[in-house]
Design a protein around this motif. Structure first.
Motif, mmCIF file in Angstrom:
data_model
loop_
_atom_site.group_PDB
_atom_site.id
_atom_site.type_symbol
_atom_site.label_atom_id
_atom_site.label_comp_id
_atom_site.label_asym_id
_atom_site.label_seq_id
_atom_site.Cartn_x
_atom_site.Cartn_y
_atom_site.Cartn_z
ATOM 1 N N ILE A 1 35.146 -93.157 -14.269
ATOM 2 C CA ILE A 1 35.737 -91.821 -14.362
ATOM 3 C C ILE A 1 36.755 -91.661 -13.247
ATOM 4 C CG2 ILE A 1 35.271 -89.341 -14.424
ATOM 5 C CD1 ILE A 1 32.349 -90.040 -15.127
ATOM 6 N N LYS B 1 34.795 -84.638 -11.592
ATOM 7 C CA LYS B 1 34.172 -85.947 -11.782
ATOM 8 C C LYS B 1 32.725 -85.970 -11.262
ATOM 9 C CE LYS B 1 37.194 -88.183 -9.258
ATOM 10 N NZ LYS B 1 38.004 -87.039 -8.762
ATOM 11 N N ILE C 1 38.174 -83.581 -20.028
ATOM 12 C CA ILE C 1 38.531 -84.981 -20.277
ATOM 13 C C ILE C 1 39.875 -85.000 -20.988
ATOM 14 C CG2 ILE C 1 37.922 -87.078 -21.531
ATOM 15 C CD1 ILE C 1 34.969 -86.324 -21.058
ATOM 16 N N GLN D 1 40.277 -90.917 -22.948
ATOM 17 C CA GLN D 1 39.249 -91.922 -22.714
ATOM 18 C C GLN D 1 39.445 -93.073 -23.678
ATOM 19 O OE1 GLN D 1 35.148 -90.977 -23.891
ATOM 20 N NE2 GLN D 1 35.885 -88.992 -24.617
#
Length: 263
Positions: A35, A43, A218, A221
């Motif tokens: 992360i 985070k 987020i 990813q």
């Protein structure tokens, strides 16, 4: 994708401040998830929720199909281990004594210290290169040495899932790469690794799954080679950079542009 650990639609708060809303993440079994994101982007907060240290205001963290908040702490500690950013230990504790505390989740009234516990402690100290420090007080060590002792304690816990919040803090560059190589070895042996890292090039080299966060959400990813782009770095960090191929690993390598360099 198989996932023993995942977050569903989390709202995370500290005091009265909302840090994340509708945050969802699946930790793929057997992956090395890293992360990344700017300071104060959420985070460590996400990692605390995944480790049962922070109860979400809404949503759930599921571990092996059950709400992690409903599992006893010792049961969770046999399934996942956490290395927090700032760990504390009692005054006067020795290195060996602290590493041995990683075996606590495996103890009970009916199962006391065993040869398996001793083997796990010795193996963890050997893996982190601290065998010669076993009898020394933790307070007598340098910051980098202490960090390796804490990592050894987490390894001694011998869980299938490892959560590490900035594990390379205080380590010099050589020990940073030694640790990341150790984590990759553990991952290749079947451990699921989730780490928060600040060094983006290290993150791209070692992660099989990269999660980029900003402002509690987020942003992207996926595999580093697929998502780590100049546009992503600009969006997440506000940094103009060139992304090239690392000549050693073949992974994305970030080269920041100077102020006078054209985009």
């Amino acid at each position: 994708m198989s996932s023993r650990l995942h977050a569903r639609a989390l709202t995370l708060r500290r005091d009265t401040r909302t840090l994340s809303q509708d945050l969802s993440l699946e930790i793929e079994d057997g992956a090395f998830t890293v992360i990344v994101g700017p300071n104060a982007c959420g985070k460590s907060t996400l990692l605390a929720a995944l480790a049962r240290l922070l109860a979400p205001s809404c949503g759930q963290v599921l571990l092996d199909g059950q709400d992690i908040q409903q599992r006893p702490a010792k049961d969770v500690a046999r399934r996942l281990a956490l290395l927090p950013q700032s760990a504390t230990a009692p005054d006067g504790i020795s290195v060996a004594e602290l590493v041995a505390r990683g075996r606590y989740p495996h103890q009970s009234l009916w199962r006391q210290w065993s040869t398996a516990d001793e083997h796990a402690v010795q193996q963890a100290m050997r893996a982190t290169g601290i065998e010669a420090l076993a009898e020394r007080p933790l307070q007598a060590l340098s910051g980098g040495q202490r960090q390796r002792v804490w990592i050894a304690m987490v390894l001694a816990q011998n869980t299938p899932i490892l959560l590490l919040d900035e594990p390379t803090t205080y380590l010099d560059i050589a020990h940073q790469f030694e640790l990341l190589e150790l984590l990759r070895d553990l991952n290749q042996q079947g451990r699921t690794i989730v780490a928060v890292l600040h060094d983006l090039n290290q993150a791209c080299r070692y992660a099989s799954h990269l999660v980029a966060m900003r402002d509690g959400a987020i942003v992207a990813q996926g595999a580093p080679s697929e998502i780590f782009t100049e546009a992503l770095v600009q969006r997440v960090f506000g940094l103009s950079a060139l992304i090239i191929e690392d000549p050693v690993s073949g992974t994305p390598l970030l080269v920041p542009r100077g102020r006078s360099e054209p985009a």
